[in-house]
Scaffold this active site. Structure first.
Site, PDB file in Angstrom:
ATOM      1  N   ARG A 127       0.819  -1.218   0.000  1.00  0.00           N
ATOM      2  CA  ARG A 127       0.000   0.000   0.000  1.00  0.00           C
ATOM      3  C   ARG A 127       0.851   1.265   0.000  1.00  0.00           C
ATOM      4  O   ARG A 127       0.501   2.271  -0.614  1.00  0.00           O
ATOM      5  CB  ARG A 127      -0.955  -0.001   1.213  1.00  0.00           C
ATOM      6  CG  ARG A 127      -2.105  -0.983   1.021  1.00  0.00           C
ATOM      7  CD  ARG A 127      -3.300  -0.593   1.846  1.00  0.00           C
ATOM      8  NE  ARG A 127      -3.077  -0.806   3.260  1.00  0.00           N
ATOM      9  CZ  ARG A 127      -3.795  -0.252   4.225  1.00  0.00           C
ATOM     10  NH1 ARG A 127      -4.771   0.575   3.927  1.00  0.00           N
ATOM     11  NH2 ARG A 127      -3.557  -0.509   5.485  1.00  0.00           N
ATOM     12  N   MET A 171     -12.490   2.999  -3.703  1.00  0.00           N
ATOM     13  CA  MET A 171     -12.684   1.763  -2.936  1.00  0.00           C
ATOM     14  C   MET A 171     -11.384   1.168  -2.394  1.00  0.00           C
ATOM     15  O   MET A 171     -11.325  -0.014  -2.086  1.00  0.00           O
ATOM     16  CB  MET A 171     -13.441   0.739  -3.786  1.00  0.00           C
ATOM     17  CG  MET A 171     -14.796   1.226  -4.285  1.00  0.00           C
ATOM     18  SD  MET A 171     -15.911   1.858  -2.999  1.00  0.00           S
ATOM     19  CE  MET A 171     -16.555   0.307  -2.370  1.00  0.00           C
ATOM     20  N   ARG A 172     -10.339   1.982  -2.258  1.00  0.00           N
ATOM     21  CA  ARG A 172      -9.119   1.523  -1.597  1.00  0.00           C
ATOM     22  C   ARG A 172      -9.038   2.165  -0.225  1.00  0.00           C
ATOM     23  O   ARG A 172      -9.349   3.355  -0.066  1.00  0.00           O
ATOM     24  CB  ARG A 172      -7.855   1.915  -2.387  1.00  0.00           C
ATOM     25  CG  ARG A 172      -7.820   1.485  -3.823  1.00  0.00           C
ATOM     26  CD  ARG A 172      -8.028   0.015  -4.051  1.00  0.00           C
ATOM     27  NE  ARG A 172      -7.073  -0.847  -3.366  1.00  0.00           N
ATOM     28  CZ  ARG A 172      -7.213  -2.158  -3.229  1.00  0.00           C
ATOM     29  NH1 ARG A 172      -8.293  -2.761  -3.708  1.00  0.00           N
ATOM     30  NH2 ARG A 172      -6.305  -2.868  -2.615  1.00  0.00           N
ATOM     31  N   LEU A 202      -7.037   3.903   2.541  1.00  0.00           N
ATOM     32  CA  LEU A 202      -5.802   4.697   2.553  1.00  0.00           C
ATOM     33  C   LEU A 202      -5.115   4.583   3.912  1.00  0.00           C
ATOM     34  O   LEU A 202      -5.779   4.503   4.951  1.00  0.00           O
ATOM     35  CB  LEU A 202      -6.127   6.163   2.251  1.00  0.00           C
ATOM     36  CG  LEU A 202      -6.688   6.410   0.842  1.00  0.00           C
ATOM     37  CD1 LEU A 202      -7.292   7.802   0.729  1.00  0.00           C
ATOM     38  CD2 LEU A 202      -5.610   6.195  -0.217  1.00  0.00           C
ATOM     39  N   HIS A 209     -20.119   8.056   2.003  1.00  0.00           N
ATOM     40  CA  HIS A 209     -20.297   6.653   2.384  1.00  0.00           C
ATOM     41  C   HIS A 209     -21.795   6.339   2.396  1.00  0.00           C
ATOM     42  O   HIS A 209     -22.588   7.120   2.925  1.00  0.00           O
ATOM     43  CB  HIS A 209     -19.699   6.416   3.779  1.00  0.00           C
ATOM     44  CG  HIS A 209     -19.813   4.982   4.205  1.00  0.00           C
ATOM     45  ND1 HIS A 209     -19.036   3.990   3.657  1.00  0.00           N
ATOM     46  CD2 HIS A 209     -20.627   4.375   5.100  1.00  0.00           C
ATOM     47  CE1 HIS A 209     -19.366   2.828   4.201  1.00  0.00           C
ATOM     48  NE2 HIS A 209     -20.326   3.036   5.070  1.00  0.00           N
ATOM     49  N   THR A 238     -10.459  10.636   8.295  1.00  0.00           N
ATOM     50  CA  THR A 238      -9.392  10.481   9.292  1.00  0.00           C
ATOM     51  C   THR A 238      -8.789   9.089   9.088  1.00  0.00           C
ATOM     52  O   THR A 238      -9.258   8.329   8.235  1.00  0.00           O
ATOM     53  CB  THR A 238      -9.948  10.608  10.724  1.00  0.00           C
ATOM     54  OG1 THR A 238     -10.982   9.637  10.894  1.00  0.00           O
ATOM     55  CG2 THR A 238     -10.511  12.000  10.981  1.00  0.00           C
ATOM     56  N   LEU A 285     -11.262   3.966   9.320  1.00  0.00           N
ATOM     57  CA  LEU A 285     -12.147   3.758   8.171  1.00  0.00           C
ATOM     58  C   LEU A 285     -13.559   4.292   8.415  1.00  0.00           C
ATOM     59  O   LEU A 285     -14.185   3.970   9.431  1.00  0.00           O
ATOM     60  CB  LEU A 285     -12.224   2.253   7.851  1.00  0.00           C
ATOM     61  CG  LEU A 285     -13.072   1.881   6.635  1.00  0.00           C
ATOM     62  CD1 LEU A 285     -12.412   2.334   5.354  1.00  0.00           C
ATOM     63  CD2 LEU A 285     -13.344   0.385   6.607  1.00  0.00           C
ATOM     64  N   ASP A 286     -14.050   5.097   7.464  1.00  0.00           N
ATOM     65  CA  ASP A 286     -15.427   5.625   7.498  1.00  0.00           C
ATOM     66  C   ASP A 286     -15.738   6.287   8.834  1.00  0.00           C
ATOM     67  O   ASP A 286     -16.841   6.141   9.395  1.00  0.00           O
ATOM     68  CB  ASP A 286     -16.442   4.519   7.177  1.00  0.00           C
ATOM     69  CG  ASP A 286     -16.228   3.947   5.788  1.00  0.00           C
ATOM     70  OD1 ASP A 286     -15.779   4.697   4.910  1.00  0.00           O
ATOM     71  OD2 ASP A 286     -16.499   2.750   5.592  1.00  0.00           O
ATOM     72  N   GLU A 319     -27.173  10.756  -2.706  1.00  0.00           N
ATOM     73  CA  GLU A 319     -25.725  11.045  -2.677  1.00  0.00           C
ATOM     74  C   GLU A 319     -25.425  12.206  -3.628  1.00  0.00           C
ATOM     75  O   GLU A 319     -24.618  13.094  -3.325  1.00  0.00           O
ATOM     76  CB  GLU A 319     -24.923   9.806  -3.081  1.00  0.00           C
ATOM     77  CG  GLU A 319     -25.030   8.662  -2.084  1.00  0.00           C
ATOM     78  CD  GLU A 319     -24.137   7.478  -2.444  1.00  0.00           C
ATOM     79  OE1 GLU A 319     -23.015   7.692  -2.917  1.00  0.00           O
ATOM     80  OE2 GLU A 319     -24.582   6.328  -2.246  1.00  0.00           O
TER      81      GLU A 319
HETATM   82  C1  GAR Z   1     -21.422   5.189  -4.043  1.00  0.00           C
HETATM   83  O1  GAR Z   1     -22.628   4.634  -3.590  1.00  0.00           O
HETATM   84  C2  GAR Z   1     -20.541   5.538  -2.861  1.00  0.00           C
HETATM   85  O2  GAR Z   1     -21.244   6.023  -1.747  1.00  0.00           O
HETATM   86  C3  GAR Z   1     -19.910   4.211  -2.574  1.00  0.00           C
HETATM   87  O3  GAR Z   1     -19.631   3.657  -3.827  1.00  0.00           O
HETATM   88  C4  GAR Z   1     -20.581   4.153  -4.787  1.00  0.00           C
HETATM   89  C5  GAR Z   1     -19.815   4.749  -5.945  1.00  0.00           C
HETATM   90  O4  GAR Z   1     -20.659   5.103  -6.994  1.00  0.00           O
HETATM   91  N1  GAR Z   1     -18.742   4.356  -1.766  1.00  0.00           N
HETATM   92  C6  GAR Z   1     -18.341   3.478  -0.872  1.00  0.00           C
HETATM   93  O5  GAR Z   1     -18.926   2.445  -0.637  1.00  0.00           O
HETATM   94  C7  GAR Z   1     -17.073   3.865  -0.136  1.00  0.00           C
HETATM   95  N2  GAR Z   1     -16.833   2.974   0.944  1.00  0.00           N
HETATM   96  P1  GAR Z   1     -20.166   6.129  -8.109  1.00  0.00           P
HETATM   97  O6  GAR Z   1     -18.844   5.601  -8.667  1.00  0.00           O
HETATM   98  O7  GAR Z   1     -21.251   6.069  -9.140  1.00  0.00           O
HETATM   99  O8  GAR Z   1     -20.025   7.473  -7.491  1.00  0.00           O
END
Ligand code: GAR
Length: 198
Positions: A67, A92-93, A95, A111, A143, A146-147, A176
């Site tokens: 990483r 989705m990585r 950090l 999230h 921070t 995670l989340d 979102e």
């Molecule tokens: C979204 O629902 C976002 O909240 C989630 O991935 C999706 C991405 O969609 N993020 C996570 O789960 C982060 N842990 P998008 O590529 O269409 O924005």
């Protein structure tokens, strides 16, 4: 006051990235400076490039789980773009604390849950399985944990009888797209009061 520069990190289709990009026009206090992905095939890269935004990708699979080495490569285009604010948008990585601490106080994430509930993955299925009557999404400062980190906004979504995780995810996603731009606009002006939708 000069416009803030916003870098957006994605892993997939980038619908949240597009909602942020499309919001940053006119009197908005920020402009996108980079869309960066850990996956060169991420659909969002092409969509960003079509809008004239600089893009870059660093394939995490080339680093075999190292990483720190992955993040060192990620830092190059990121620092070159000189962002004031970094938005994780479906990135989705996980950090490392080292990476996050460089940008503490200027990195946001969206999230798909009402944090502090359901950190991590499969949030929609977990909310349904728990028998919750509502679910939603949160934008928070990033921070090292995670989340975690201060919540800057949330949108609540009713869970309907018989909802599948996919149906619920699609409904949450539409919120979102409203929540993240609303939070970013205020955040750019130094306002960290939570945005509560609807
Ligand atoms: C979204 O629902 C976002 O909240 C989630 O991935 C999706 C991405 O969609 N993020 C996570 O789960 C982060 N842990 P998008 O590529 O269409 O924005």
């Amino acid at each position: 006051m000069s416009q803030k520069r916003v870098a957006i990190l994605i892993s997939g289709g980038g619908s949240n990235m597009l909602s942020l990009v499309d919001s940053m026009s006119g009197d908005h206090p920020a402009r996108p400076c980079l869309v960066l992905s850990n996956d060169p095939q991420a659909g969002g890269l092409k969509k960003a490039a079509e809008r004239g935004i600089p893009t870059a990708a660093v394939d995490h699979r080339s680093f075999g789980g190292d990483r720190a080495a992955f993040e060192a490569e990620l830092l190059e285009p990121l620092q070159a773009a000189q962002p004031d604010i970094i938005c994780l948008a479906g990135f989705m990585r996980v950090l490392t604390g080292d990476f996050v601490s460089r940008f503490q106080g200027r990195m946001l994430n969206i999230h798909p849950s009402l944090l502090p509930k359901y950190k991590g993955l499969n949030t929609h299925a977990r909310a349904i399985a728990a028998g919750d009557s509502e679910h939603g999404c949160s934008v928070h400062e990033v921070t090292a944990a995670l989340d975690d980190g201060p919540v800057l906004g949330q949108a609540r979504v009713e869970i309907r009888a018989g909802d599948t995780p996919e149906e619920l995810a699609a409904r949450v996603l539409t919120w979102e797209h409203k929540l993240y731009p609303a939070v970013l606009r205020r955040y750019c002006m130094g306002n960290k009061d939570p945005v509560l939708l609807p």
